[in-house]
Write an enzyme that holds these catalytic residues in place. Sequence first.
Site, PDB file in Angstrom:
ATOM      1  N   LYS A  95       0.873  -1.172   0.000  1.00 18.00           N
ATOM      2  CA  LYS A  95       0.000   0.000   0.000  1.00 18.00           C
ATOM      3  C   LYS A  95       0.909   1.221   0.000  1.00 18.00           C
ATOM      4  CE  LYS A  95      -3.410   2.589   2.548  1.00 18.00           C
ATOM      5  NZ  LYS A  95      -3.976   2.831   3.873  1.00 18.00           N
ATOM      6  N   GLY A 156      -8.788   8.559  10.091  1.00 23.86           N
ATOM      7  CA  GLY A 156      -9.088   8.602  11.525  1.00 23.86           C
ATOM      8  C   GLY A 156     -10.225   9.519  11.909  1.00 23.86           C
ATOM      9  N   ALA A 182     -10.030   5.204   4.322  1.00 23.50           N
ATOM     10  CA  ALA A 182      -9.946   6.345   5.245  1.00 23.50           C
ATOM     11  C   ALA A 182     -11.260   7.091   5.368  1.00 23.50           C
ATOM     12  CB  ALA A 182      -8.858   7.327   4.853  1.00 23.50           C
ATOM     13  N   GLY A 183     -11.611   7.374   6.595  1.00 28.12           N
ATOM     14  CA  GLY A 183     -12.775   8.207   6.878  1.00 28.12           C
ATOM     15  C   GLY A 183     -14.053   7.436   7.117  1.00 28.12           C
ATOM     16  N   ASN A 204      -9.838   0.995   9.482  1.00 32.70           N
ATOM     17  CA  ASN A 204      -8.961   0.772  10.628  1.00 32.70           C
ATOM     18  C   ASN A 204      -9.564   1.355  11.895  1.00 32.70           C
ATOM     19  OD1 ASN A 204      -6.873   0.225  12.382  1.00 32.70           O
ATOM     20  ND2 ASN A 204      -5.481   1.740  11.544  1.00 32.70           N
ATOM     21  N   THR A 205      -9.556   2.701  12.002  1.00 39.64           N
ATOM     22  CA  THR A 205      -9.956   3.351  13.249  1.00 39.64           C
ATOM     23  C   THR A 205     -11.331   2.904  13.740  1.00 39.64           C
ATOM     24  OG1 THR A 205      -8.716   5.246  12.483  1.00 39.64           O
ATOM     25  CG2 THR A 205     -10.137   5.603  14.377  1.00 39.64           C
TER      26      THR A 205
END
Lengths: 251, 366
Positions: A95, A156, A182-183, A204-205
């Site tokens: 990545k 995040g 992301a997001g 992830n987050t």
Amino acid sequence: MTPLKIADKTFKSRLFLGTGKFSSGDALKSAILASGTELVTCALKRVDPDNPSDDILSAIGDSATVMLNTSGARNAEEAIKIAKFAKSVGMKWLKLEIHPDPNYLLPDPVETLIAAEAIVKEGLIVLPYINADPVLAKRLEDVGVHAVMPLGSPIGTNQGIKTRTMIEIIIEQALIPVIVDAGIGMPSHAAEAIEMGADAVLINTAIASADNPAMMAEAFSEAIIAAEKAIDAGAPSISLSVNASSPMDIF
Amino acid sequence: MIPYIKRDENEITNRLKRSDEQNVLQALKTSKPGMEELLHLISPAALPLLDHLSAKATQLKKMHYGKTIKLYTPLYLSNYCINHCTYCGFNKKSKEKRRRLSIDEAMTEARAIKKFGMDSILLVSGEDPKHISIDYLEKLATEMKKLFSYIAIEIYPLSMEYYQRLFNAGVDGLTLYQETYDQNTYKTFHLSGPKADYDDRLESIINGGQAGFRTIGIGVLLGLYDWRVEALSLAAHAIFLKKKFWRSKIQFSFPRITVANPQFNVPAHVSEKELEQMILAFRIVFPESEISVSTRESCEFRNRIAPTAASTMSAASSVIPGGYADSDQKELGQFSLHDTRTAAMMQSDMKSLNLDVIYKDWDKLF
């Protein structure tokens, strides 16, 4: 939906997982298993591939393919160094993320394109993390990357798909898989991405920071499956361009 | 106050006094808080609302740093110093025995630290270019990089060219505290030596930014001046540095005076509760920035602040040059420590708080 294929690998799950924010290797492992993911990414700066008892890598084990990421790299040169290292330890998936800005972690389009071209030539499978820029997505496709990963909102932030208009154009134009990265903060955001025609999402987050990461991983997995089913069921409001990833496959 | 703030200090202290519960709760609701919100969050009115601050900070800490805490260990290279800073154990008037580690001795210390499991190190020294020269630092950094992924320095100010030599040798982070942003207070505590020049110190950190350090660490020595006014200066400094050096990360530290010299009278004492308020307020206003909390504070306090605000902590620290390889050292320390847990004890305590201890968060490839 036809199964997702990136490079030579076919995926049953359209959910990819980040590994950076879990409270322990065990928490990570149970989230991986609950999500059904087949591809997880971890930052080289956090792991030591030479160490067989590395926390993160041993938690992943054989449960999913590891995609090393270049997080921390501020320019193409550093990202290329990491790519060459990944290749030297036999890791094929990379990545590519170059974010010189340490606060919002927004990717640098200029350095990303330069690095992508060089790393593709090294023979790695390259998935660049990019801002939701349709022209950049096409430029990266031209140099041979294997998928593009536009952001829904800054890393995040859990704000969902704030870049919707641009991601729609990326999906409309892409000949390679598009992964919203992301997001994404809630399962509904992930479902929205799949309904828009994205091929997969990377989380992830939202999972790692949940009180119960494994349960949240399962929730995401179910939301994505629901969206896939909706597309298969022929939801009238879903655009015809969805899933037309070959120019010869328009209808 | 820092010269970057153009408002009158009286106006600011009056506003701090006038801030009320409503202002604080409103500040907590703001989606992109700034100086205005910080003022309310550090005001006396926010002190009884620490639970609210704590809840918000915890949420932001989790979003930006996950359930993790990074650990590092400081390595004291030398306590020779040409400055006279009245609060510091290393000050040149002190009659205590001095020591500077040779490169070999420093590497022996480094290997002892590495054995704790550490992968991030902070090199610290007093100000004395004769004992700690740029050539020494450059050579040491090159050697250290073979052992540690991440190296930061907390030494005396250097020129851009010298900082760049250290950056190229493998130093990733720079810490340079202004100690106090109040010019008059600064003069009172920094009696002689290069550090007596307030402006020079403030400008030196810009040299570091230009040299390209990944992390820029700033802080005030709490106890010298009204902490609320200092907090606003510190935030203004951070905002300035963030804009100017957009590729570098800001790291805040909040050292309270724990003097080696018992004769020193702390003029503006900061209570533990106030310290907590300040750290939580910074986590809320700077959610993506690093916050470091050292072993100057107690185990209980550090356990409390780890899930709510801190992103990085020192562990297993000794503030005496040579203190790791030989733990019976009786030499001059810079300040006194309260949290004396070993790295292994820290790890198990953090685990019980549901936090993963991170030793490696960088790579030699960078």
